[in-house]
Design a protein around this motif. Structure first.
Motif, PDB file in Angstrom:
ATOM      1  N   PHE A 293      10.971 -28.516 -11.445  1.00 42.53           N
ATOM      2  CA  PHE A 293       9.872 -27.578 -11.675  1.00 42.53           C
ATOM      3  C   PHE A 293       8.574 -28.115 -11.075  1.00 42.53           C
ATOM      4  N   SER A 294       8.309 -29.386 -11.274  1.00 39.61           N
ATOM      5  CA  SER A 294       7.075 -29.996 -10.763  1.00 39.61           C
ATOM      6  C   SER A 294       7.073 -30.082  -9.248  1.00 39.61           C
ATOM      7  N   LEU A 295       8.241 -30.326  -8.669  1.00 38.17           N
ATOM      8  CA  LEU A 295       8.331 -30.450  -7.217  1.00 38.17           C
ATOM      9  C   LEU A 295       8.058 -29.131  -6.497  1.00 38.17           C
ATOM     10  N   VAL A 296       8.250 -28.007  -7.189  1.00 38.59           N
ATOM     11  CA  VAL A 296       7.953 -26.717  -6.576  1.00 38.59           C
ATOM     12  C   VAL A 296       6.475 -26.647  -6.203  1.00 38.59           C
ATOM     13  N   SER A 297       5.606 -27.090  -7.111  1.00 36.37           N
ATOM     14  CA  SER A 297       4.171 -27.104  -6.801  1.00 36.37           C
ATOM     15  C   SER A 297       3.877 -28.049  -5.643  1.00 36.37           C
ATOM     16  N   LEU A 298       4.539 -29.185  -5.633  1.00 38.07           N
ATOM     17  CA  LEU A 298       4.317 -30.148  -4.556  1.00 38.07           C
ATOM     18  C   LEU A 298       4.775 -29.575  -3.219  1.00 38.07           C
ATOM     19  N   ALA A 299       5.838 -28.778  -3.248  1.00 36.53           N
ATOM     20  CA  ALA A 299       6.345 -28.191  -2.012  1.00 36.53           C
ATOM     21  C   ALA A 299       5.345 -27.218  -1.389  1.00 36.53           C
ATOM     22  N   TRP A 300       4.478 -26.637  -2.212  1.00 37.59           N
ATOM     23  CA  TRP A 300       3.459 -25.705  -1.711  1.00 37.59           C
ATOM     24  C   TRP A 300       2.114 -26.390  -1.521  1.00 37.59           C
ATOM     25  N   ASP A 301       2.164 -27.708  -1.297  1.00 41.75           N
ATOM     26  CA  ASP A 301       0.989 -28.514  -0.923  1.00 41.75           C
ATOM     27  C   ASP A 301      -0.092 -28.561  -1.994  1.00 41.75           C
ATOM     28  N   VAL A 302       0.290 -28.385  -3.255  1.00 40.52           N
ATOM     29  CA  VAL A 302      -0.678 -28.571  -4.339  1.00 40.52           C
ATOM     30  C   VAL A 302      -0.993 -30.055  -4.442  1.00 40.52           C
ATOM     31  N   SER A 303      -2.272 -30.400  -4.448  1.00 39.56           N
ATOM     32  CA  SER A 303      -2.681 -31.802  -4.473  1.00 39.56           C
ATOM     33  C   SER A 303      -2.740 -32.313  -5.906  1.00 39.56           C
ATOM     34  N   PHE A 304      -2.089 -33.440  -6.154  1.00 44.38           N
ATOM     35  CA  PHE A 304      -2.132 -34.096  -7.460  1.00 44.38           C
ATOM     36  C   PHE A 304      -2.857 -35.434  -7.383  1.00 44.38           C
ATOM     37  N   THR A 305      -3.435 -35.737  -6.245  1.00 44.02           N
ATOM     38  CA  THR A 305      -4.014 -37.064  -6.025  1.00 44.02           C
ATOM     39  C   THR A 305      -5.534 -37.091  -6.077  1.00 44.02           C
ATOM     40  N   ALA A 306      -6.189 -35.942  -6.214  1.00 45.74           N
ATOM     41  CA  ALA A 306      -7.646 -35.892  -6.092  1.00 45.74           C
ATOM     42  C   ALA A 306      -8.349 -36.671  -7.191  1.00 45.74           C
ATOM     43  N   PHE A 308      -6.441 -38.571  -9.955  1.00 42.26           N
ATOM     44  CA  PHE A 308      -5.682 -39.667 -10.543  1.00 42.26           C
ATOM     45  C   PHE A 308      -4.856 -40.432  -9.503  1.00 42.26           C
ATOM     46  N   GLY A 309      -5.122 -40.176  -8.229  1.00 40.35           N
ATOM     47  CA  GLY A 309      -4.350 -40.842  -7.190  1.00 40.35           C
ATOM     48  C   GLY A 309      -2.892 -40.407  -7.236  1.00 40.35           C
ATOM     49  N   HIS A 310      -2.025 -41.310  -6.836  1.00 41.21           N
ATOM     50  CA  HIS A 310      -0.597 -40.981  -6.779  1.00 41.21           C
ATOM     51  C   HIS A 310       0.022 -40.900  -8.176  1.00 41.21           C
ATOM     52  N   VAL A 311      -0.701 -41.348  -9.191  1.00 43.54           N
ATOM     53  CA  VAL A 311      -0.208 -41.224 -10.569  1.00 43.54           C
ATOM     54  C   VAL A 311      -0.291 -39.775 -11.038  1.00 43.54           C
ATOM     55  N   GLY A 312      -1.091 -38.955 -10.356  1.00 40.85           N
ATOM     56  CA  GLY A 312      -1.306 -37.580 -10.792  1.00 40.85           C
ATOM     57  C   GLY A 312      -0.020 -36.785 -10.901  1.00 40.85           C
ATOM     58  N   CYS A 386      -6.367 -30.657 -15.896  1.00 38.64           N
ATOM     59  CA  CYS A 386      -7.028 -31.961 -15.752  1.00 38.64           C
ATOM     60  C   CYS A 386      -6.531 -32.671 -14.501  1.00 38.64           C
ATOM     61  N   VAL A 387      -5.223 -32.673 -14.294  1.00 44.36           N
ATOM     62  CA  VAL A 387      -4.648 -33.406 -13.161  1.00 44.36           C
ATOM     63  C   VAL A 387      -4.991 -32.734 -11.836  1.00 44.36           C
ATOM     64  N   ILE A 388      -4.916 -31.399 -11.786  1.00 40.48           N
ATOM     65  CA  ILE A 388      -5.063 -30.686 -10.510  1.00 40.48           C
ATOM     66  C   ILE A 388      -6.515 -30.368 -10.190  1.00 40.48           C
ATOM     67  N   PHE A 389      -7.279 -29.879 -11.200  1.00 44.98           N
ATOM     68  CA  PHE A 389      -8.652 -29.435 -10.952  1.00 44.98           C
ATOM     69  C   PHE A 389      -9.706 -30.426 -11.421  1.00 44.98           C
ATOM     70  N   GLY A 390      -9.291 -31.475 -12.120  1.00 41.10           N
ATOM     71  CA  GLY A 390     -10.249 -32.482 -12.564  1.00 41.10           C
ATOM     72  C   GLY A 390     -11.099 -32.052 -13.732  1.00 41.10           C
ATOM     73  N   THR A 391     -10.583 -31.156 -14.595  1.00 41.23           N
ATOM     74  CA  THR A 391     -11.344 -30.737 -15.769  1.00 41.23           C
ATOM     75  C   THR A 391     -11.364 -31.868 -16.795  1.00 41.23           C
ATOM     76  N   ALA A 392     -11.969 -31.620 -17.955  1.00 40.20           N
ATOM     77  CA  ALA A 392     -12.121 -32.658 -18.979  1.00 40.20           C
ATOM     78  C   ALA A 392     -10.778 -33.313 -19.293  1.00 40.20           C
ATOM     79  N   ASN A 393     -10.804 -34.616 -19.429  1.00 39.71           N
ATOM     80  CA  ASN A 393      -9.579 -35.388 -19.644  1.00 39.71           C
ATOM     81  C   ASN A 393      -9.208 -35.366 -21.133  1.00 39.71           C
ATOM     82  N   HIS A 394      -8.239 -34.481 -21.456  1.00 45.12           N
ATOM     83  CA  HIS A 394      -7.679 -34.426 -22.807  1.00 45.12           C
ATOM     84  C   HIS A 394      -6.216 -34.856 -22.800  1.00 45.12           C
ATOM     85  N   LEU A 395      -5.833 -35.666 -21.824  1.00 46.02           N
ATOM     86  CA  LEU A 395      -4.425 -36.007 -21.673  1.00 46.02           C
ATOM     87  C   LEU A 395      -3.866 -36.690 -22.915  1.00 46.02           C
ATOM     88  N   GLY A 396      -4.654 -37.550 -23.534  1.00 43.55           N
ATOM     89  CA  GLY A 396      -4.192 -38.205 -24.751  1.00 43.55           C
ATOM     90  C   GLY A 396      -3.883 -37.194 -25.842  1.00 43.55           C
TER      91      GLY A 396
END
Length: 428
Positions: A293-306, A308-312, A386-396
């Protein structure tokens, strides 16, 4: 050779049953049973529709009336710096005060400098960016300290070098909730600010022309617009909106397809082995399905690195995995109680409960929808933003709520399975 005549299979009622028309007397009992089932299904579906569909429709109810919850903080540094000579600050306050008298208005709030910690270390623009980014408010307006003094200096020196857009800044975050922000914040916010600018420009022109017969900037005041978390890649929108519904659908398919072999297997297993099977095998399936499911977004060039880097991407994948596990455990637990025949009713309710709060801001909704903060899909969407658009970090918080759901629903599976074994009932 035996003289016994072989029996024709068509004469054996256990082998061959004749076919009739629908209204044949021979099918009287079967018709009665079928009509009873049809009536029961119609009744249950009707009741369930009226119990669940209003929840989704209600999520869009009174959104204009709830606009006041979308707070817009105003920092008037012009009045602080220029005192009674300030023009832009009082005009903007006047326009926002008038807007609050309308039935549908944004939550305009004037900030006091004394209530802002470490303001002297930040300045107006940095504070506004931080407040919007941290989701302390939906938007922020900064009327800069030199708004009035800068235009007065330009009138007395060189008007051609003056930039009116530096007088005020308007900050908002599209990534926080693009449906809410794009529909309400800039459209109404800019409209109100434009009225305030009209008041300020008229007042300044009247003031200057009576004292200094010279040219004045046209306009004297303007503003700059800042989208703190812009949506730059629209292929990312499914990952924070309706795409998450498909995550729930594939979770249900997995539970449904896994149920038959699981039931056959656990009929010969001890309770401890049954619980281990139910709690360990589904998350392993979800681990791989959430990756696809996650790789589908990656296949359409969605950036997860902006941000959190490659951890995104890993964070996005893990969030989807935990979410699928929470969703799946909830379905598994209810499946144990109601069985295959009635699990679709729960599944529809589970979809509506999650979708009603995940894609429209809860700030726009009735207080009833506050339950959304503990829904797996809402937390998955918040983490993805948070990961894709850089909104407030509520990951915890997002991971914590969904992991708590995994534990809670997992305990429910254990309890229901134990109860079925103890009282000798068949699952469902």
């Amino acid at each position: 050779m035996s003289d016994e005549k072989e029996q024709n299979p068509l004469d054996d009622p256990d082998v061959y049953q004749p076919h009739y028309s629908f209204w044949a007397p021979e099918l009287k009992n079967q018709r009665r049973h079928a009509f009873k089932l049809i009536g029961l299904v119609l009744l249950l579906t009707t009741v369930f529709m009226w119990l669940t569909l209003p929840i989704y429709w209600g999520s869009y109810w009174q959104q204009p009336q709830n606009r006041w919850r979308q707070s817009v903080c105003i920092l008037d540094l012009d009045s602080v710096a220029s005192g009674t000579a300030a023009v832009l600050g009082p005009a903007i306050i006047q326009a926002t005060t008038q807007d609050r008298q309308n039935q549908f208005h944004l939550g305009w709030t004037v900030k006091d400098l004394t209530t802002i910690p470490n303001y002297t270390d930040m300045g107006g623009s940095v504070w506004a960016h931080h407040a919007v980014q941290n989701q302390d408010c939906w938007a922020a307006v900064v009327i800069h300290s030199n708004a009035t003094s800068a235009v007065l200096a330009a009138v007395n020196s060189d008007v051609s070098t003056y930039d009116p857009t530096g007088a005020m800044g308007f900050f908002y975050s599209e990534g926080r909730s693009y449906l809410t922000v794009d529909q309400w914040i800039p459209p109404q916010g800019i409209s109100v600010l434009s009225r305030g600018l009209g008041i300020a420009n008229a007042a300044f022109a009247a003031q200057v022309l009576t004292t200094v017969p010279t040219s004045i900037p046209a306009p004297a005041f303007g503003f700059s617009e800042y989208n703190v978390n812009p949506i730059t890649h629209f292929a990312a929108l499914p990952a924070v909106s309706i795409g998450m519904l498909y995550l729930l659908l594939y979770t249900f398919f997995t539970v449904n397809l896994w149920s038959e072999p699981r039931l056959q297997l656990q009929a010969r297993l001890r309770l401890s082995s049954t619980l281990a099977t139910r709690l360990l095998i589904p998350p392993i399936q979800y681990l791989f399905l959430s990756l696809w499911f996650s790789l589908v977004s990656l296949a359409w060039d969605v950036s997860f690195t902006a941000y959190f880097g490659h951890v995104g991407f890993f964070l996005f994948w893990m969030s989807n995995w935990v979410t699928m596990t929470a969703l799946g455990f909830a379905i598994e637990g209810v499946y144990t109680l109601v069985g295959e025949a009635f699990i679709p009713f729960f599944f529809i309710a589970w979809i509506i409960a999650n979708v009603s709060v995940a894609f429209v801001s809860i700030a726009d909704q009735h207080w009833f929808y506050g339950y959304g903060y503990i829904m797996p899909i809402w937390n998955a969407v918040d983490a993805a933003k948070c990961v894709i658009f850089g909104t407030a970090n509520h990951l915890g918080q997002d991971f914590g709520v969904n992991l708590g759901s995994v534990v809670g629903y997992g305990l429910g599976i254990c309890l229901f399975t134990w109860a079925m074994r103890k009282w000798g009932g068949r699952e469902g």
